[in-house]
Design a protein around this motif. Structure first.
Motif, short mmCIF file in Angstrom:
data_model
loop_
_atom_site.label_atom_id
_atom_site.label_comp_id
_atom_site.label_asym_id
_atom_site.label_seq_id
_atom_site.Cartn_x
_atom_site.Cartn_y
_atom_site.Cartn_z
N LEU A 97 9.52 77.60 75.75
CA LEU A 97 8.34 77.30 74.95
C LEU A 97 8.49 75.98 74.21
O LEU A 97 7.56 75.15 74.20
CB LEU A 97 8.09 78.43 73.94
CG LEU A 97 7.61 79.77 74.50
CD1 LEU A 97 7.60 80.83 73.41
CD2 LEU A 97 6.21 79.64 75.12
N HIS A 98 9.65 75.76 73.61
CA HIS A 98 9.87 74.53 72.85
C HIS A 98 9.87 73.30 73.77
O HIS A 98 9.34 72.24 73.39
CB HIS A 98 11.19 74.61 72.07
CG HIS A 98 11.11 75.51 70.88
ND1 HIS A 98 11.93 76.61 70.72
CD2 HIS A 98 10.30 75.49 69.80
CE1 HIS A 98 11.63 77.23 69.59
NE2 HIS A 98 10.64 76.56 69.01
N LYS A 99 10.42 73.43 74.96
CA LYS A 99 10.40 72.31 75.91
C LYS A 99 8.97 71.97 76.32
O LYS A 99 8.60 70.80 76.43
CB LYS A 99 11.23 72.66 77.14
CG LYS A 99 12.73 72.63 76.90
CD LYS A 99 13.50 73.01 78.14
CE LYS A 99 15.01 72.99 77.86
NZ LYS A 99 15.81 73.41 79.05
N ASP A 100 8.15 73.00 76.53
CA ASP A 100 6.77 72.76 76.91
C ASP A 100 5.96 72.18 75.75
O ASP A 100 5.03 71.39 75.96
CB ASP A 100 6.11 74.05 77.40
CG ASP A 100 6.50 74.37 78.84
OD1 ASP A 100 7.26 73.59 79.43
OD2 ASP A 100 6.06 75.41 79.36
N MET A 101 6.30 72.57 74.54
CA MET A 101 5.64 71.98 73.36
C MET A 101 5.91 70.48 73.30
O MET A 101 5.01 69.67 73.04
CB MET A 101 6.15 72.66 72.09
CG MET A 101 5.64 74.07 71.87
SD MET A 101 6.33 74.78 70.35
CE MET A 101 5.80 76.49 70.50
N GLU A 102 7.16 70.11 73.55
CA GLU A 102 7.52 68.69 73.51
C GLU A 102 6.87 67.93 74.66
O GLU A 102 6.39 66.80 74.48
CB GLU A 102 9.05 68.55 73.58
CG GLU A 102 9.77 69.09 72.35
CD GLU A 102 11.28 69.03 72.49
OE1 GLU A 102 11.77 68.55 73.55
OE2 GLU A 102 11.99 69.46 71.56
N LYS A 103 6.86 68.53 75.84
CA LYS A 103 6.33 67.87 77.03
C LYS A 103 4.82 67.67 76.93
O LYS A 103 4.29 66.61 77.30
CB LYS A 103 6.68 68.69 78.27
CG LYS A 103 6.12 68.15 79.58
CD LYS A 103 6.52 69.03 80.75
CE LYS A 103 5.84 70.37 80.69
NZ LYS A 103 6.14 71.22 81.88
N SER A 104 4.12 68.68 76.44
CA SER A 104 2.66 68.64 76.44
C SER A 104 2.04 68.21 75.12
O SER A 104 0.85 67.89 75.07
CB SER A 104 2.12 70.04 76.80
OG SER A 104 2.44 70.98 75.79
#
Length: 285
Positions: A97-104
């Motif tokens: 979830l945190h990786k996707d928050m940063e990516k998007s």
């Protein structure tokens, strides 16, 4: 001797190749998966992520889609800070979830809010495939349901753009429950004479296609989007038949009466404005 000579050539040949790669900044060029044309990324972004050579519709993120549709300065976002937790203790879920928050640069796979299209107010829910492939977990279902409830209270049309791989496996049955919750909310909106417009984009699959994505008064889609519930291979194995090459595409669904219209991205705002105009002047809202 010959072996040593060839190995040296290979070694030296790799040096300029790496240097060449580093000389081109990442993301500056985009290759169209349909016609294989290579173009500047900034140029295709100006064209709403539609290939100017063949018309292939690349995925468009939620923010850029909202900017392309909503009248400038009118969008008011709902529930921006709502984020998912890990209700089932699924290993590694928080990190993903945190990786996707940063990516998007988003907190979840859907952006909801209120804005004007061609001067007509509406409530929006726009999904983003960059975040967990647009999968529907508890927060996605809750944000969409709250947006629908806002449309009921404000007596506004509800417009949803779907892009999803389906229910989110890390949340198990809790994610499947969102199918019923969002569908029930849309039924309530319909009972209150509310207008529902669903626009399916690539891909719209699984539990999302089997729930709110298919419940619009108008069911639209972008060209050549993948739309369906189960995967092609599973269906073929189940029925023991070969499916048509265009099966589960926008064009296949249109041909078989499951869509009202296929709308190119460049015509989307004009079409939505016309539909909203018809229903406002007709007194349906």
């Amino acid at each position: 001797m010959l072996k040593d000579l060839f190995s040296k050539k290979k070694k030296y040949a790799s040096v300029p190749s790496e240097e060449a790669k580093q000389s081109v900044p990442e993301g500056i060029m985009t290759k169209c998966p349909e016609c294989k044309a290579i173009m500047y990324t900034k140029e295709i972004k100006k064209n709403l992520m539609v290939c100017p050579q063949c018309g292939h519709h690349h995925q468009l993120n939620a923010i850029d889609r909202i900017v392309s549709l909503v009248d400038e300065g009118t969008f008011e976002e709902f529930d921006k800070d709502m984020i998912s937790n890990n209700p089932l203790g699924f290993p590694g879920y928080e990190d993903k979830l945190h990786k996707d928050m940063e990516k998007s640069d988003l907190n979840e796979a859907v952006v909801t809010g209120k804005g004007d299209v061609g001067g007509f107010s509406a409530v929006f829910a726009v999904m983003d495939a960059r975040f967990r492939m647009g999968s529907m977990g508890s927060v996605v279902g809750e944000k969409i349901t709250r947006a629908i409830e806002h449309a009921i209270e404000a007596k506004l049309p509800f417009i949803i753009f779907t892009a999803s791989g389906g229910a989110r496996m890390q949340e198990g049955a809790l994610s499947l429950m969102q199918m019923a919750k969002t569908s029930a909310a849309l039924k309530k909106l319909s009972d209150n004479q509310g207008l529902i417009i669903s626009v399916m984009t690539h891909p719209t699959t699984g539990g999302v296609s089997a729930s709110f994505a298919s419940l619009g008064d108008y069911n639209f889609a972008e060209p050549k989007a993948l739309i369906g519930f189960a995967g092609r291979r599973i269906i073929e194995q189940t029925i023991r038949e070969k499916l048509p090459n265009d099966f589960q595409t926008t064009e296949f669904l249109m041909k078989h009466g499951q869509l009202d219209r296929v709308i190119p991205r460049s015509e989307m705002k004009e079409t939505l404005t016309s539909v909203l105009d018809i229903h406002q002047t007709g007194g349906n809202m």
